[in-house]
Design a protein around this motif. Structure first.
Motif, PDB file in Angstrom:
ATOM      1  N   HIS A 178       1.004  -1.139   0.168  1.00 14.33           N
ATOM      2  CA  HIS A 178       0.003  -0.146  -0.113  1.00 14.33           C
ATOM      3  C   HIS A 178       0.630   1.375   0.068  1.00 14.33           C
ATOM      4  O   HIS A 178       0.044   2.626   0.185  1.00 14.33           O
ATOM      5  N   GLY A 179       2.151   0.703  -0.155  1.00  9.76           N
ATOM      6  CA  GLY A 179       3.011   2.184   0.383  1.00  9.76           C
ATOM      7  C   GLY A 179       3.385   2.733   1.618  1.00  9.76           C
ATOM      8  O   GLY A 179       4.286   3.193   1.372  1.00  9.76           O
ATOM      9  N   SER A 180       2.688   1.655   2.503  1.00 11.27           N
ATOM     10  CA  SER A 180       3.276   1.977   4.304  1.00 11.27           C
ATOM     11  C   SER A 180       4.900   1.976   4.614  1.00 11.27           C
ATOM     12  O   SER A 180       5.510   0.819   3.570  1.00 11.27           O
ATOM     13  N   SER A 181       5.456   2.962   5.131  1.00 11.01           N
ATOM     14  CA  SER A 181       7.029   2.206   6.042  1.00 11.01           C
ATOM     15  C   SER A 181       7.266   2.551   6.872  1.00 11.01           C
ATOM     16  O   SER A 181       6.603   3.515   7.422  1.00 11.01           O
ATOM     17  N   ARG A 182       7.963   2.040   7.176  1.00 11.51           N
ATOM     18  CA  ARG A 182       8.922   2.074   8.739  1.00 11.51           C
ATOM     19  C   ARG A 182      10.212   2.222   8.352  1.00 11.51           C
ATOM     20  O   ARG A 182      10.921   1.268   8.395  1.00 11.51           O
ATOM     21  N   LEU A 183      10.838   3.212   9.564  1.00 11.19           N
ATOM     22  CA  LEU A 183      12.675   3.478   9.542  1.00 11.19           C
ATOM     23  C   LEU A 183      12.867   3.617  11.047  1.00 11.19           C
ATOM     24  O   LEU A 183      12.299   3.446  12.357  1.00 11.19           O
ATOM     25  N   MET A 184      13.729   1.779  11.313  1.00 14.34           N
ATOM     26  CA  MET A 184      13.810   1.778  12.898  1.00 14.34           C
ATOM     27  C   MET A 184      15.552   1.912  13.243  1.00 14.34           C
ATOM     28  O   MET A 184      16.677   1.501  12.362  1.00 14.34           O
ATOM     29  N   LEU A 185      16.094   2.858  13.960  1.00 13.95           N
ATOM     30  CA  LEU A 185      16.966   2.703  14.458  1.00 13.95           C
ATOM     31  C   LEU A 185      17.376   2.193  15.932  1.00 13.95           C
ATOM     32  O   LEU A 185      16.622   2.880  16.528  1.00 13.95           O
ATOM     33  N   ASP A 186      17.952   1.114  15.954  1.00 14.01           N
ATOM     34  CA  ASP A 186      17.948   0.533  17.488  1.00 14.01           C
ATOM     35  C   ASP A 186      19.719   0.262  18.190  1.00 14.01           C
ATOM     36  O   ASP A 186      20.537  -0.640  17.605  1.00 14.01           O
ATOM     37  N   ALA A 187      20.447   0.807  18.643  1.00 13.14           N
ATOM     38  CA  ALA A 187      21.649   1.600  19.343  1.00 13.14           C
ATOM     39  C   ALA A 187      21.744   1.312  20.807  1.00 13.14           C
ATOM     40  O   ALA A 187      20.599   0.924  21.134  1.00 13.14           O
ATOM     41  N   GLY A 188      22.774   0.506  21.175  1.00 14.03           N
ATOM     42  CA  GLY A 188      22.980   0.477  22.329  1.00 14.03           C
ATOM     43  C   GLY A 188      24.959   0.611  22.387  1.00 14.03           C
ATOM     44  O   GLY A 188      25.546   0.236  21.610  1.00 14.03           O
ATOM     45  N   GLY A 189      25.218   1.177  23.790  1.00  8.27           N
ATOM     46  CA  GLY A 189      26.656   0.544  24.052  1.00  8.27           C
ATOM     47  C   GLY A 189      26.915   1.051  25.694  1.00  8.27           C
ATOM     48  O   GLY A 189      26.378   1.542  25.818  1.00  8.27           O
ATOM     49  N   GLU A 190      28.758   1.280  25.761  1.00  9.46           N
ATOM     50  CA  GLU A 190      29.179   1.366  26.914  1.00  9.46           C
ATOM     51  C   GLU A 190      29.428   3.041  26.007  1.00  9.46           C
ATOM     52  O   GLU A 190      29.922   3.107  25.061  1.00  9.46           O
ATOM     53  N   ILE A 191      29.575   4.187  26.930  1.00 11.91           N
ATOM     54  CA  ILE A 191      29.699   5.550  26.558  1.00 11.91           C
ATOM     55  C   ILE A 191      30.786   6.082  27.341  1.00 11.91           C
ATOM     56  O   ILE A 191      31.519   6.251  26.734  1.00 11.91           O
ATOM     57  N   VAL A 192      31.146   5.724  28.816  1.00 16.65           N
ATOM     58  CA  VAL A 192      31.838   5.715  29.415  1.00 16.65           C
ATOM     59  C   VAL A 192      32.583   4.528  30.052  1.00 16.65           C
ATOM     60  O   VAL A 192      30.963   4.100  30.606  1.00 16.65           O
ATOM     61  N   GLU A 193      32.984   4.426  30.622  1.00 18.81           N
ATOM     62  CA  GLU A 193      32.926   2.979  31.988  1.00 18.81           C
ATOM     63  C   GLU A 193      31.845   2.920  32.742  1.00 18.81           C
ATOM     64  O   GLU A 193      32.115   4.240  33.364  1.00 18.81           O
ATOM     65  N   ALA A 194      31.031   2.536  32.639  1.00 18.88           N
ATOM     66  CA  ALA A 194      29.925   1.552  33.976  1.00 18.88           C
ATOM     67  C   ALA A 194      28.729   2.674  33.296  1.00 18.88           C
ATOM     68  O   ALA A 194      27.750   2.671  34.317  1.00 18.88           O
ATOM     69  N   LEU A 195      28.624   3.590  32.343  1.00 15.25           N
ATOM     70  CA  LEU A 195      27.889   3.940  31.412  1.00 15.25           C
ATOM     71  C   LEU A 195      27.380   3.398  30.675  1.00 15.25           C
ATOM     72  O   LEU A 195      28.144   3.518  29.771  1.00 15.25           O
ATOM     73  N   ASN A 196      25.931   2.756  30.390  1.00 13.68           N
ATOM     74  CA  ASN A 196      25.541   2.655  28.981  1.00 13.68           C
ATOM     75  C   ASN A 196      24.375   2.778  29.050  1.00 13.68           C
ATOM     76  O   ASN A 196      23.357   3.864  29.632  1.00 13.68           O
ATOM     77  N   TYR A 197      24.207   2.696  27.496  1.00 18.52           N
ATOM     78  CA  TYR A 197      22.651   3.374  27.368  1.00 18.52           C
ATOM     79  C   TYR A 197      22.080   2.294  25.687  1.00 18.52           C
ATOM     80  O   TYR A 197      22.448   1.501  25.284  1.00 18.52           O
ATOM     81  N   ARG A 198      21.223   2.858  26.254  1.00 18.06           N
ATOM     82  CA  ARG A 198      20.480   2.026  24.796  1.00 18.06           C
ATOM     83  C   ARG A 198      19.150   3.137  24.049  1.00 18.06           C
ATOM     84  O   ARG A 198      18.647   3.859  24.784  1.00 18.06           O
ATOM     85  N   GLY A 199      19.285   3.411  22.822  1.00 20.09           N
ATOM     86  CA  GLY A 199      18.001   4.404  21.832  1.00 20.09           C
ATOM     87  C   GLY A 199      17.586   3.959  20.831  1.00 20.09           C
ATOM     88  O   GLY A 199      18.035   2.981  20.508  1.00 20.09           O
ATOM     89  N   VAL A 200      16.700   3.958  20.542  1.00 20.21           N
ATOM     90  CA  VAL A 200      15.448   3.401  19.464  1.00 20.21           C
ATOM     91  C   VAL A 200      15.228   4.762  19.205  1.00 20.21           C
ATOM     92  O   VAL A 200      14.525   6.064  19.492  1.00 20.21           O
ATOM     93  N   LEU A 201      14.919   5.347  17.888  1.00 21.72           N
ATOM     94  CA  LEU A 201      14.335   6.114  16.539  1.00 21.72           C
ATOM     95  C   LEU A 201      13.505   5.315  15.735  1.00 21.72           C
ATOM     96  O   LEU A 201      14.248   4.723  14.477  1.00 21.72           O
ATOM     97  N   VAL A 202      11.985   6.356  15.630  1.00 21.86           N
ATOM     98  CA  VAL A 202      11.177   5.229  14.212  1.00 21.86           C
ATOM     99  C   VAL A 202      10.865   6.212  13.956  1.00 21.86           C
ATOM    100  O   VAL A 202       9.850   7.151  14.599  1.00 21.86           O
ATOM    101  N   LYS A 203      10.328   6.178  12.506  1.00 25.05           N
ATOM    102  CA  LYS A 203       9.948   6.888  11.827  1.00 25.05           C
ATOM    103  C   LYS A 203       8.497   6.074  10.496  1.00 25.05           C
ATOM    104  O   LYS A 203       9.595   4.856   9.790  1.00 25.05           O
ATOM    105  N   GLN A 204       7.061   6.512  11.247  1.00 21.35           N
ATOM    106  CA  GLN A 204       6.459   4.575  10.327  1.00 21.35           C
ATOM    107  C   GLN A 204       5.423   5.824   9.605  1.00 21.35           C
ATOM    108  O   GLN A 204       5.077   7.199   9.841  1.00 21.35           O
ATOM    109  N   ASP A 205       5.226   5.653   8.496  1.00 19.14           N
ATOM    110  CA  ASP A 205       3.769   6.144   8.157  1.00 19.14           C
ATOM    111  C   ASP A 205       3.459   5.210   7.507  1.00 19.14           C
ATOM    112  O   ASP A 205       3.243   4.076   6.664  1.00 19.14           O
TER     113      ASP A 205
END
Length: 692
Positions: A178-205
């Motif tokens: 139908h032309g629908s779309s979704r873009l997704m970014l899923d990322a994570g890791g250690e920023i500095v020692e003992a400091l970790n992160y997880r990020g998600v970004l989504v654009k959907q039509d």
């Protein structure tokens, strides 16, 4: 409405695939084969929601199903409803106004108390951002002891993705015909020692296959951003902070209309709302979690979440006339409305283990609270009498901002709870506990106590037979009856309560396959019953809290690996649901409560790179109205899928093709006679995911 978006900065990486490992059995070593496909095992051994601590399913005296991220990804799910299709005990309800409704064991889950996110009560009046979830736990049966007011059918606990020390970077895109779309970014890791992160970004039509009467397609535009950060201050203390925001704007579709024989009136692809009707939602969650380990046996947990939900809903609001026929006119009553919900939740838990009198104890002591606020502004337009086929009327020139009044509703509650899992020996365990709950609401203060008791027997280490008794409660909406012609005018109302007896068994057939079954009997009592009085000179009626609704049935499920290459998640439910005592619906069955429902999803790995999927989702006959005059036919939807993984210059790339409703079956999903959801026709979706 102000919008703000998160940008997620990340580093690149991916853990290497697990390769097949074969030990030499001639040397007397057991042969172990681990396939190195992208996918994880379907089986999950523990859950955090049912016991409010990470507990083995074999030591949980309650029916719990965990839907892992593997299956969510395989199905290319974009809504919570698509995820919950995997549990037969959950029945889909209406999808009108860009939100989803579900029933568990035949009881509707409320937006305010039927959902949890990481153990917090979560306002779920919108389509959930499932891209942020690591898995979904379906907790069945009354669970008020740990979470407070809730429906008797159970709870949905959405568990979010946690920060990771290992570097992660995944980028994916999917499209449909139908032309629908979704873009997704899923990322994570250690920023500095003992400091970790997880990020998600989504654009959907999204472009839907139903269209408005002027020929325009219904569309949806969604943007999601989330960020979670862990800081390990030392070996004993972990602090997490997180923020996420969802912006979701969509055209409105309040569903199709049914005639008395359960057939759709008119074209099932036509939307009766006007093309200018829309809903625009902004939801944000900000909060923090603290974990402190006094020692290996005792842990302190604290959590706070503040959820803000703002929505503008510009409605055309079509009304289905009685005995409506094709070509008849109908009235729309447009309005512009702004809703502001604020959900603030807090909990403090102390979890520990100790031995006393030759018995082992796993104890939970805690308190949680909810502070609820709702505000509404609304402006109505003049009604519109519309004849199908005529030119669509223009959008009324109204705005909720002209409303000089503000409707508000507020309440708060807190609860104190205790739970103890007692281990007597290798065969016998018992879980017992209780909760005192206090609600503060103008004109509707209430307090409740609910107990919980379960007994577990392990005939062998890999099996459990259990029985439990649990309760839930839902405070009555008003303290007094307002009709002064009723004998009990002014009577204080008790909470509506529910009690369940459940007998179940769990068998870990192998390390990778778990089979479960449960028999349940739930009684919901305390609904108002109004009876007419004869020959009473002073009163016309008498109202009592004598209502009784009873749901009983059986569930069976299997989850895990059947062979080294064949994986399956399957479940079935038989349900008898009836209003045993009710003013209007005595002897009737609730809407969207089928006797039989079945869900099967499977994966077969042809090679380590190529896998096939197949699923069947069945819903039996269901009533579309509370009077049980209109029936929706049973249906079985077949879904197919295939995936292929390849290494392109050191980057793992997954290709996936899914075909939903592969047999193009016509069916009616959830919803009633004036808001039924039309099942989607055959749809193909294609995804490319790169893991760096």
């Amino acid at each position: 409405m102000k919008r703000s978006y998160l940008s997620v900065g990340i580093s690149l990486a991916l853990l290497s695939l697990t390769k097949p490992v074969i030990a030499d059995d001639e040397a007397g070593i057991e042969v172990i084969k681990v396939h190195g496909s992208y996918f994880n095992d379907y089986k999950v051994d523990s859950a955090s929601g049912a016991m409010r601590t990470n507990a083995s399913l074999l030591e949980t005296a309650q029916a719990v199903t965990v839907i892992p991220e593997t299956i969510i990804d395989e199905q290319l799910a974009t809504t919570l409803g698509e995820v919950l299709n995997n549990v037969a005990s959950l029945s889909p309800g209406s999808k009108q106004r860009n939100r989803e409704v579900f029933s568990s064991r035949g009881f509707v889950l409320s937006s305010s108390n039927g959902y949890l996110r990481d153990g917090h009560q979560h306002w779920s009046h919108y389509q959930q951002p499932i891209e942020t979830l690591s898995h979904v736990e379906v907790i069945r049966g009354p669970s008020s002891i740990l979470y407070g007011q809730s429906a008797p059918g159970g709870l949905i606990n959405m568990v979010t993705k946690k920060p990771t020390k290992n570097r992660l970077f995944e980028l994916s895109a999917d499209v449909d015909q139908h032309g629908s779309s979704r873009l997704m970014l899923d990322a994570g890791g250690e920023i500095v020692e003992a400091l970790n992160y997880r990020g998600v970004l989504v654009k959907q039509d999204v472009i839907y296959d139903r269209e408005y009467q002027n020929g325009e397609q219904r569309e949806r535009d969604r943007l999601l951003g989330s960020l979670s950060v862990d800081y390990n201050i030392n070996e004993n203390l972990l602090i997490n902070v997180y923020y996420d925001q969802t912006n979701d704007k969509a055209g409105l579709d309040t569903g199709a209309w049914l005639d008395n024989s359960g057939e759709v009136i008119g074209n099932d692809k036509t939307i009766r709302d006007f093309s200018w009707a829309f809903t625009d939602i902004t939801v944000s969650n900000v909060g923090s979690r603290v974990h402190y380990f006094f020692n290996p046996e005792w842990e302190f947990k604290l959590g706070y979440n503040e959820q803000t939900f703002e929505r503008q809903r510009f409605e055309s609001s079509p009304k289905m006339p009685k005995n409506y026929q094709i070509g008849d006119s109908y009235v729309s009553k447009p309005y512009d409305r702004f809703d502001d919900w604020q959900f603030k939740t807090f909990y403090v838990d102390l979890v520990g283990e100790f031995s006393l009198a030759s018995m082992d104890h796993q104890v939970l002591i805690g308190v949680n609270s909810l502070d609820y606020y709702y505000g509404q502004l609304k402006t109505n337009a003049a009604p519109i009498d519309y004849v199908p086929g005529a030119v669509e009327p223009s959008r009324p020139d109204i705005s909720y901002k002209t409303d000089d009044s503000l409707y508000t509703s507020e309440y708060d509650y807190y609860g104190l709870y205790f739970q103890d899992l007692v281990t007597f020996n290798e065969q016998w365990q018992a879980v017992l506990g209780g909760r005192f709950d206090k609600q503060n609401k103008k004109g509707a203060d209430s307090d409740s106590f609910v107990p919980k008791l379960g007994v577990l027997y392990h005939p062998v280490e890999e099996a459990t037979v259990y029985v439990n008794y649990s309760e839930s409660f839902e405070p009555a909406s008003s303290e007094t009856l307002n009709d002064d012609t009723d004998v009990n005018h002014g009577m204080a109302l008790d909470a509506v309560t529910s009690a369940q007896i459940e007998l179940g068994a769990k068998w870990q057939v192998s390390e990778r396959l778990l089979i479960e079954t449960a028999l349940f009997d739930i009684e919901k009592s305390g609904a108002l019953i109004k009876e007419t009085l004869e020959d009473n000179p002073d009163y016309d009626t008498i109202t009592t809290q004598a209502g009784l609704q009873r749901h009983k049935g059986m569930e069976l499920s299997a989850q895990g690996a059947l062979t080294d290459r064949l994986f399956m998640m399957a479940s079935a439910m038989y349900l008898e649901a009836v209003y045993e005592r009710d003013t209007k619906y005595q002897g009737k069955t609730p809407v969207d409560a089928p006797k039989w429902s079945v869900s099967i999803w499977s994966r077969y790995e042809l090679t380590e790179a190529l896998a096939l999927n197949a699923g069947v989702f069945y819903q039996g006959e269901r009533y579309a109205d509370s009077d049980n005059m209109v029936t929706k036919d049973a249906y079985a939807r077949v879904d197919l899928g295939a995936s292929y993984q390849v290494d392109i210059r050191g980057t793992l790339v997954d290709f996936r093709l899914n075909i939903e409703n592969a047999l193009d079956t016509d069916y009616l999903a959830g919803g009633g006679i004036n808001n039924v959801t039309i099942g989607d026709s055959r749809a193909a979706r294609f995804e490319v995911k790169a893991s760096f």
